[in-house]
Scaffold this active site. Structure first.
Site, PDB file in Angstrom:
ATOM      1  N   GLU A 124      56.947   3.178  13.283  1.00 41.39           N
ATOM      2  CA  GLU A 124      56.447   2.708  11.995  1.00 41.39           C
ATOM      3  C   GLU A 124      56.898   3.619  10.859  1.00 41.39           C
ATOM      4  O   GLU A 124      56.884   4.848  10.979  1.00 41.39           O
ATOM      5  CB  GLU A 124      54.920   2.686  12.063  1.00 41.39           C
ATOM      6  CG  GLU A 124      54.211   2.345  10.766  1.00 41.39           C
ATOM      7  CD  GLU A 124      52.708   2.549  10.863  1.00 41.39           C
ATOM      8  OE1 GLU A 124      52.014   2.056   9.963  1.00 41.39           O
ATOM      9  OE2 GLU A 124      52.247   3.199  11.826  1.00 41.39           O
TER      10      GLU A 124
ATOM     11  N   LEU B 166      56.125   5.309   7.465  1.00 43.26           N
ATOM     12  CA  LEU B 166      54.997   5.702   6.634  1.00 43.26           C
ATOM     13  C   LEU B 166      55.517   6.496   5.447  1.00 43.26           C
ATOM     14  O   LEU B 166      56.353   7.390   5.617  1.00 43.26           O
ATOM     15  CB  LEU B 166      54.000   6.562   7.432  1.00 43.26           C
ATOM     16  CG  LEU B 166      53.311   5.907   8.631  1.00 43.26           C
ATOM     17  CD1 LEU B 166      52.488   6.934   9.396  1.00 43.26           C
ATOM     18  CD2 LEU B 166      52.425   4.746   8.181  1.00 43.26           C
TER      19      LEU B 166
ATOM     20  N   ASP C 190      53.237  20.859  18.978  1.00 37.81           N
ATOM     21  CA  ASP C 190      54.220  21.510  18.097  1.00 37.81           C
ATOM     22  C   ASP C 190      53.767  21.342  16.647  1.00 37.81           C
ATOM     23  O   ASP C 190      54.504  20.839  15.803  1.00 37.81           O
ATOM     24  CB  ASP C 190      55.608  20.907  18.315  1.00 37.81           C
ATOM     25  CG  ASP C 190      56.708  21.670  17.573  1.00 37.81           C
ATOM     26  OD1 ASP C 190      56.478  22.840  17.208  1.00 37.81           O
ATOM     27  OD2 ASP C 190      57.788  21.092  17.360  1.00 37.81           O
TER      28      ASP C 190
END
Length: 276
Positions: free
Chosen positions: A56, A58, A184
């Site tokens: 997706e 964003l 991370d």
């Protein structure tokens, strides 16, 4: 130089492995419904070799307004698996290994169901019941094996032989429930939009919640409000500061493996501090 078919195939397998680990990580975090991640869609093999990860889009911006909210959400993410354990105990159900990642399944071991990559280095996530053993073997030893292979650094080898046997004592009297980690979480892997915080580019596994905070505190980018909000939910346990240095050590060695000997001094200095 034009790469051979075998080289392209190797590149493709490495890229696919990296993206499959990232996709599985995003899916696991997303299933908790706690902190927002980009919706993972598909890993695609490219005709000329390599792979592509579709997710997706964003419209993200630098984390600022929602720093405190993210701190609280990350703490809640870390407690999610523990809440499943408590629910199962309350209901009197039998707890299994937890290789499944449905929202109803408690995971009682450390590891992950696929390999994940921190940077471009693949990490072994074989399930283990003991956290110090998992961390020593699959994180520190694995990274130091790469240092040995590429640099044959005698001082690193000698310091590690002394430090390795001292690590388990840093975990005495600390209960460690496997926590789903981003894996991370430096400042470059967090953001926000108008609706709230977002995390991305994870290298997830079930580990000690404190592991997450080491890299978050190393290179700037997180405000004090992030850490305050986190510790309002999960207070610091006795011995936190020393273990935080231990977890920073992993990140320094990982940076040495990625970016070269500029991180050697920081790595060796930290090993010396941990031996005091």
């Amino acid at each position: 130089m034009i790469p051979s078919f075998q080289q392209l195939e190797t590149i493709g397998l490495k890229a696919r492995k990296m993206f499959e680990g990232e996709m599985a990580s995003l899916e696991s975090i997303q299933k908790t419904n706690i902190v927002r991640v980009p919706q993972p869609i598909k890993v695609i093999d490219l005709p000329g070799g390599g792979a592509m990860f579709v997710m997706e889009y964003l419209k993200m911006k630098h984390l600022n307004k929602y720093s405190s909210k993210l701190g609280k959400q990350i703490a809640e993410l870390h407690l999610y698996n523990q809440s499943l354990r408590d629910k199962l105990r309350k209901e009197g159900n039998t707890v299994g290994k937890g290789a499944s990642h449905s929202e109803f399944q408690y995971v009682d071991k450390f590891g992950f169901h696929v390999a994940t990559c921190c940077g471009y280095i693949p990490q072994v996530n074989e399930w283990q019941s003991d956290w110090p053993s998992f961390f020593i073997r699959h994180r520190l030893q694995a990274q130091l094996d790469l240092i040995e292979k590429d640099y044959g650094d005698r001082e690193a080898r000698e310091l590690w032989s002394q430090l390795k046997i001292k690590i388990p004592e840093m975990f005495h009297d600390v209960e460690i429930v496997p926590a789903l980690l981003h894996g991370d979480m430096w400042a470059g892997n967090v953001a926000e939009d108008d609706s709230g915080p977002i995390i991305f580019d994870p290298a997830s596994f079930y580990g000690h919640s404190e592991f997450e905070l080491a890299i978050a505190g190393m290179f700037g980018g997180f405000s004090s409000s992030f850490f305050s909000a986190y510790h309002s939910v999960i207070p610091k346990a006795p011995g936190f500061e020393k273990r935080n240095k231990l977890y920073q050590l992993f990140n320094y060695i990982n940076h040495w493996n990625h970016f070269g000997t500029g991180y050697r001094g920081s790595t060796l200095n930290l090993m010396r501090k941990l031996l005091k």
